[in-house]
Design an enzyme around this catalytic site. Structure first.
Site, PDB file in Angstrom:
ATOM      1  N   LYS A  11      37.297  38.298  47.767  1.00 57.29           N
ATOM      2  CA  LYS A  11      38.100  37.197  47.262  1.00 57.29           C
ATOM      3  C   LYS A  11      38.203  37.446  45.753  1.00 57.29           C
ATOM      4  CE  LYS A  11      38.297  32.189  46.822  1.00 57.29           C
ATOM      5  NZ  LYS A  11      37.560  30.925  46.980  1.00 57.29           N
ATOM      6  N   THR A  13      38.732  35.847  43.114  1.00 54.65           N
ATOM      7  CA  THR A  13      38.106  34.928  42.159  1.00 54.65           C
ATOM      8  C   THR A  13      36.577  34.948  42.221  1.00 54.65           C
ATOM      9  OG1 THR A  13      38.339  33.118  43.738  1.00 54.65           O
ATOM     10  CG2 THR A  13      40.097  33.369  42.094  1.00 54.65           C
ATOM     11  N   CYS A  14      36.027  35.701  43.147  1.00 57.82           N
ATOM     12  CA  CYS A  14      34.572  35.804  43.320  1.00 57.82           C
ATOM     13  C   CYS A  14      33.986  36.697  42.220  1.00 57.82           C
ATOM     14  CB  CYS A  14      34.282  36.393  44.701  1.00 57.82           C
ATOM     15  SG  CYS A  14      32.613  37.005  44.940  1.00 57.82           S
ATOM     16  N   THR A  15      33.017  36.163  41.492  1.00 55.76           N
ATOM     17  CA  THR A  15      32.402  36.903  40.392  1.00 55.76           C
ATOM     18  C   THR A  15      31.749  38.196  40.878  1.00 55.76           C
ATOM     19  OG1 THR A  15      32.025  34.867  39.178  1.00 55.76           O
ATOM     20  CG2 THR A  15      30.702  36.753  38.524  1.00 55.76           C
ATOM     21  N   ARG A  18      34.315  40.844  41.603  1.00 53.22           N
ATOM     22  CA  ARG A  18      34.860  41.452  40.379  1.00 53.22           C
ATOM     23  C   ARG A  18      33.866  42.447  39.784  1.00 53.22           C
ATOM     24  NH1 ARG A  18      36.764  35.949  39.120  1.00 53.22           N
ATOM     25  NH2 ARG A  18      35.065  35.813  37.625  1.00 53.22           N
TER      26      ARG A  18
END
Length: 118
Positions: A11, A13-15, A18
């Site tokens: 996903k 937006t998942c830290t 990333r």
């Protein structure tokens, strides 16, 4: 890395997702990122991912999600029922899942990438 395609199920937006993608990029690892919210997994694909990671569906659940509290908590669900819920509510799936060849890991923490030689 020839012959072993790397796929990151994530996903954006998942830290942690990333961080994993940054690590792979900085190490010149070619990979494909699949946002499973935009390109939903099929039950068969999710089952194969979990099997290749050596995980049961219950071991790959995000227990702090509202969907977990609503549909999973306190219920005695079979693996197939959990898979169905994870497909209907992808926010329940722990991420990122990284695949190399026939092996997958839940890259949480990122050090799990070492299990794939990454």
């Amino acid at each position: 890395m020839a012959g072993s395609k790397i796929i990151v199920y994530e996903k954006p937006t998942c830290t942690t997702c990333r961080v994993v993608k940054k690590h792979l990029t900085e190490n010149n690892v070619d990979f494909e990122a699949i946002n499973y919210f935009e390109r939903p997994l099929t039950p068969d694909t999710l089952k194969k991912l979990l099997k290749s990671a050596g995980l049961k569906p219950s071991e790959c659940l995000r227990t702090k999600e509202e969907a977990y509290k609503k549909y999973v908590a306190g219920k005695d669900l079979s693996d197939d029922q959990l898979i169905d819920l994870m497909i209907k509510h992808p926010e329940l799936i722990q991420r990122p899942i990284v695949v190399k060849g026939g092996k997958a890991v839940l890259a949480r923490p990122i050090e799990k990438l070492k299990d794939l030689g990454l």
